[in-house]
Design a protein around this motif. Structure first.
Motif, PDB file in Angstrom:
ATOM      1  N   ASN A 143       1.799  22.892  68.191  1.00  0.00           N
ATOM      2  CA  ASN A 143       2.374  23.907  69.064  1.00  0.00           C
ATOM      3  C   ASN A 143       2.198  25.319  68.511  1.00  0.00           C
ATOM      4  N   VAL A 174       7.810  33.240  60.748  1.00  0.00           N
ATOM      5  CA  VAL A 174       8.336  31.871  60.682  1.00  0.00           C
ATOM      6  C   VAL A 174       9.314  31.622  61.834  1.00  0.00           C
ATOM      7  N   LEU A 175      10.014  32.640  62.244  1.00  0.00           N
ATOM      8  CA  LEU A 175      11.000  32.463  63.317  1.00  0.00           C
ATOM      9  C   LEU A 175      10.351  32.149  64.664  1.00  0.00           C
ATOM     10  N   ASP A 176       9.040  32.264  64.722  1.00  0.00           N
ATOM     11  CA  ASP A 176       8.349  31.870  65.954  1.00  0.00           C
ATOM     12  C   ASP A 176       8.020  30.381  65.963  1.00  0.00           C
ATOM     13  N   ILE A 177       8.183  29.735  64.808  1.00  0.00           N
ATOM     14  CA  ILE A 177       7.805  28.311  64.716  1.00  0.00           C
ATOM     15  C   ILE A 177       9.024  27.434  64.974  1.00  0.00           C
ATOM     16  N   GLY A 178       8.939  26.609  65.991  1.00  0.00           N
ATOM     17  CA  GLY A 178       9.995  25.657  66.314  1.00  0.00           C
ATOM     18  C   GLY A 178       9.557  24.262  65.935  1.00  0.00           C
ATOM     19  N   PRO A 179       9.325  23.398  66.920  1.00  0.00           N
ATOM     20  CA  PRO A 179       8.923  22.021  66.611  1.00  0.00           C
ATOM     21  C   PRO A 179       7.537  21.994  65.975  1.00  0.00           C
ATOM     22  N   ILE A 180       7.354  21.116  64.974  1.00  0.00           N
ATOM     23  CA  ILE A 180       6.072  21.090  64.252  1.00  0.00           C
ATOM     24  C   ILE A 180       5.360  19.753  64.405  1.00  0.00           C
ATOM     25  N   TYR A 181       5.874  18.889  65.259  1.00  0.00           N
ATOM     26  CA  TYR A 181       5.194  17.595  65.475  1.00  0.00           C
ATOM     27  C   TYR A 181       4.143  17.764  66.579  1.00  0.00           C
ATOM     28  N   VAL A 195       4.089  18.349  71.541  1.00  0.00           N
ATOM     29  CA  VAL A 195       5.360  18.901  72.038  1.00  0.00           C
ATOM     30  C   VAL A 195       5.281  18.950  73.562  1.00  0.00           C
ATOM     31  N   GLU A 236       7.934  14.518  74.928  1.00  0.00           N
ATOM     32  CA  GLU A 236       9.021  13.750  74.303  1.00  0.00           C
ATOM     33  C   GLU A 236       9.578  12.699  75.259  1.00  0.00           C
ATOM     34  N   TRP A 258      15.037  12.933  73.723  1.00  0.00           N
ATOM     35  CA  TRP A 258      13.847  13.675  74.168  1.00  0.00           C
ATOM     36  C   TRP A 258      13.920  15.151  73.778  1.00  0.00           C
ATOM     37  N   ALA A 264      10.801  16.774  63.865  1.00  0.00           N
ATOM     38  CA  ALA A 264      10.524  17.773  62.832  1.00  0.00           C
ATOM     39  C   ALA A 264      10.520  19.169  63.453  1.00  0.00           C
ATOM     40  N   HIS A 265      11.329  20.066  62.891  1.00  0.00           N
ATOM     41  CA  HIS A 265      11.547  21.368  63.516  1.00  0.00           C
ATOM     42  C   HIS A 265      11.840  22.389  62.423  1.00  0.00           C
ATOM     43  N   LEU A 266      11.281  23.577  62.533  1.00  0.00           N
ATOM     44  CA  LEU A 266      11.524  24.589  61.497  1.00  0.00           C
ATOM     45  C   LEU A 266      12.696  25.502  61.811  1.00  0.00           C
ATOM     46  N   GLY A 267      13.270  25.368  62.987  1.00  0.00           N
ATOM     47  CA  GLY A 267      14.467  26.155  63.288  1.00  0.00           C
ATOM     48  C   GLY A 267      14.193  27.495  63.937  1.00  0.00           C
ATOM     49  N   GLY A 268      12.940  27.739  64.280  1.00  0.00           N
ATOM     50  CA  GLY A 268      12.624  29.010  64.941  1.00  0.00           C
ATOM     51  C   GLY A 268      12.757  28.905  66.448  1.00  0.00           C
ATOM     52  N   LYS A 269      11.897  29.636  67.133  1.00  0.00           N
ATOM     53  CA  LYS A 269      11.960  29.733  68.595  1.00  0.00           C
ATOM     54  C   LYS A 269      11.822  28.342  69.241  1.00  0.00           C
TER      55      LYS A 269
END
Lengths: 78, 471
Positions: free
Chosen positions: A5, A13-20, A23, A26, B92, B98-103
């Motif tokens: 994504n 970094v604050l622009d990065i949410g889900p990293i799987y 996306v 789900e 869902w 896995a999530h970095l906590g951003g947007k």
């Protein structure tokens, strides 16, 4: 082509949410998970019932139950 | 994560729960070891697999719906309100991965949601999941050597991913309706984990019936001793060890407990009421001591019951171990263990209940009585920090009748009744108990016909080889 994504790790970094990967899919993954879970129970119960029925039938043959109870045929002894 | 302290607090909390999960894994190792040690040799492998497979069947279902129940069902629903929205716990939702906590990628959650839950959701989920495995494992041991594994796994899903987590939402959540209305207090889960599991055990045991040969024709019980007492004791030691993780996971490690102006950081229990790791360490050990000493005397030094008594002592004191004095915790453990030991054998004789590991007593009766005792010893204590949680009106104080009602809900309403209903249905479809012949031969004899034939063939081959001239 990217299954993720985001494009790189170097931005904010604050622009990065889900990293799987994948996306947005789900809901589909949850449906597959439910099918896998329910299917596993169905397959397991059929397997166990067939195994126990066959075993009970074999043990009902004359002499088999007595042999089994007296431990004359155990997998360890093979 | 907006300030350095906030970020460190979140990351420390994430690591703290992760460690509790690793420690609690020993509980499952202990239950498997203990259960195999109690079972007879002819049932070892199937007994092991029955409990080991709790991990995936409860794990998957706790991901799908168990975790959501905890936050969604705090009001009943229908008692103090409706179903509570808990997006972060929907399977869902992006926060269930896995999530970095951003947007956020989706529009159903906010950046505040991701900042809070990205690093905590997985470890909270896992900590509660480990409690789920414990509830299922408690039932697993009591029904060994005659239950179908498939039936047990359905019961495990019901208990581990539905009923226990609903009781946790009701009585083990800062906003649970039992806390709001009854003033229910059960800090380290005497009722919410142990009493409910014991109630379910009892219900399943009634429908399942005793092992062949457990009772004499005149109705008196025969003793079926543990096959391997060493394994049983090691298993119980492992459970003790994992129990430390269980206690730690019932706490929040760093929380500002000062209502209004000012800041004061402390550990809290699950209700966000201040306590300390020192307090629960004192009480855990003293309750363990009381349980061990009482059980040793009651059982005349029997290792199996002495170790089980230590566990029951901790379980009995757990409801109030955030607040008790250590000597109180010790006496609660000792007295409850003496009672449940007698109760186990009385129920066995009177109702012909064959509980192979004494789980109904150690978890069910000890948990039930522990909740009741906490209601008396902590009578008048505030059930929650009202000002901190912003309650418009103070919630009820802890009372004997509030905790007694809570114990009844745990053991009977959410433990016994659903357990009885599901095991009754399984029984009437012929899916609960293994065939008589298989029980007599032992579960590990499955494949008997094949093994017997191959055994005969092997004997013939060996006989021929023995008669052949040496090369």
């Amino acid at each position: 082509m990217s299954t993720g994504n985001f494009d790189n790790w170097d931005g904010n970094v604050l622009d990065i949410g889900p990293i799987y990967p994948f996306v947005g899919y789900e809901g589909l993954m949850v449906i597959l998970c439910i099918v896998f879970w329910v299917g596993w129970h169905v397959i397991q119960m059929r397997m166990e019932n067939a195994e126990l029925d066959a075993e009970a039938r074999a043990l009902k043959q004359p002499g088999n139950l007595a042999k089994a109870v007296h431990d004359e045929h155990t997998p360890e002894r093979m | 994560m907006g300030t350095e302290f906030g970020a460190l607090n979140v990351i420390f909390t994430e690591f703290y729960y992760w460690v509790t999960v690793v420690m609690m894994f020993l509980i499952h190792v202990g239950f498997c070891t203990y259960e195999v040690g109690v079972s007879r040799r002819k049932n070892h492998m199937k007994t092991l697999m029955k409990n080991a497979m709790v991990i995936p069947v409860v794990g998957v279902t706790f991901y799908l719906f168990g975790w959501w129940f905890y936050s969604a069902m705090v009001n009943g629903p229908g008692i103090t309100g409706g179903i509570v929205t808990a997006r972060f716990a929907e399977p869902w939702n992006e926060l269930m991965g896995a999530h970095l906590g951003g947007k956020p990628a989706g529009s159903d959650i906010t950046e505040a949601d991701t900042a809070l839950w990205a690093r905590l959701n997985g470890v909270f989920w896992a900590a509660f999941l480990l409690f789920s495995w414990t509830t299922a494992s408690i039932v697993s041991g009591s029904i060994i050597e005659r239950v179908r594994s498939g039936a047990f796994w359905l019961i495990a899903v019901m208990l581990g991913s539905v009923t226990w987590i609903i009781d946790a939402a009701w009585g083990w959540h800062p906003a649970g309706w039992m806390v709001q209305i009854l003033g229910y207090h059960d800090a380290y889960a005497s009722g919410v984990v142990h009493a409910i599991a014991g109630g379910t055990c009892l219900a399943v045991l009634i429908n399942l019936g005793p092992r062949i040969g457990k009772f004499r024709p005149d109705g008196t019980p025969r003793n079926i001793p543990p096959q391997n007492p060493w394994l049983v004791c090691i298993g119980l030691f492992l459970i003790y060890t994992g129990f430390w993780g269980f206690y730690a996971a019932c706490n929040i490690p760093i929380f500002d407990i000062q209502a209004g102006d000012g800041v004061f950081y402390s550990a809290t229990n699950i209700y966000l009421q201040a306590t300390t790791l020192s307090a629960i360490t004192f009480n855990f050990i003293m309750a363990l001591c009381g349980g061990l000493m009482a059980a040793y005397v009651m059982s005349k030094g029997d290792p199996y019951w002495t170790f089980s008594g230590g566990l029951a002592g901790v379980i009995a004191a757990s409801a109030g171990n955030d607040l008790y004095h250590p000597i109180q915790a010790m006496f609660v453990g000792a007295i409850v263990v003496a009672v449940i030991y007698k109760l186990h054998f009385w129920v066995e004789r009177r109702f012909k209940i064959d509980d192979a590991v004494g789980a109904v007593a150690v978890h069910g009766y000890a948990g039930f009585l522990g909740v009741c005792v906490a209601g008396v010893l902590l009578w008048g204590y505030p059930s929650s920090p009202d000002a901190l949680l912003g309650h418009a009106e103070p919630w009820p104080q802890i009372t004997p009748w509030g905790n007694f009602a809570g114990a009844v809900i745990m053991f009977w309403v959410l433990g016994f009744i659903p357990g009885y209903a599901l095991s009754w249905i399984l029984k009437h479809f012929g899916l609960l108990r293994i065939p008589r012949e298989v029980e007599l031969a032992g579960l590990d004899h499955t494949g008997f016909a094949t093994v017997a034939r191959e055994d005969d063939e092997m004997r013939a081959v060996l006989a021929r080889e023995a008669q052949a001239p040496a090369e």
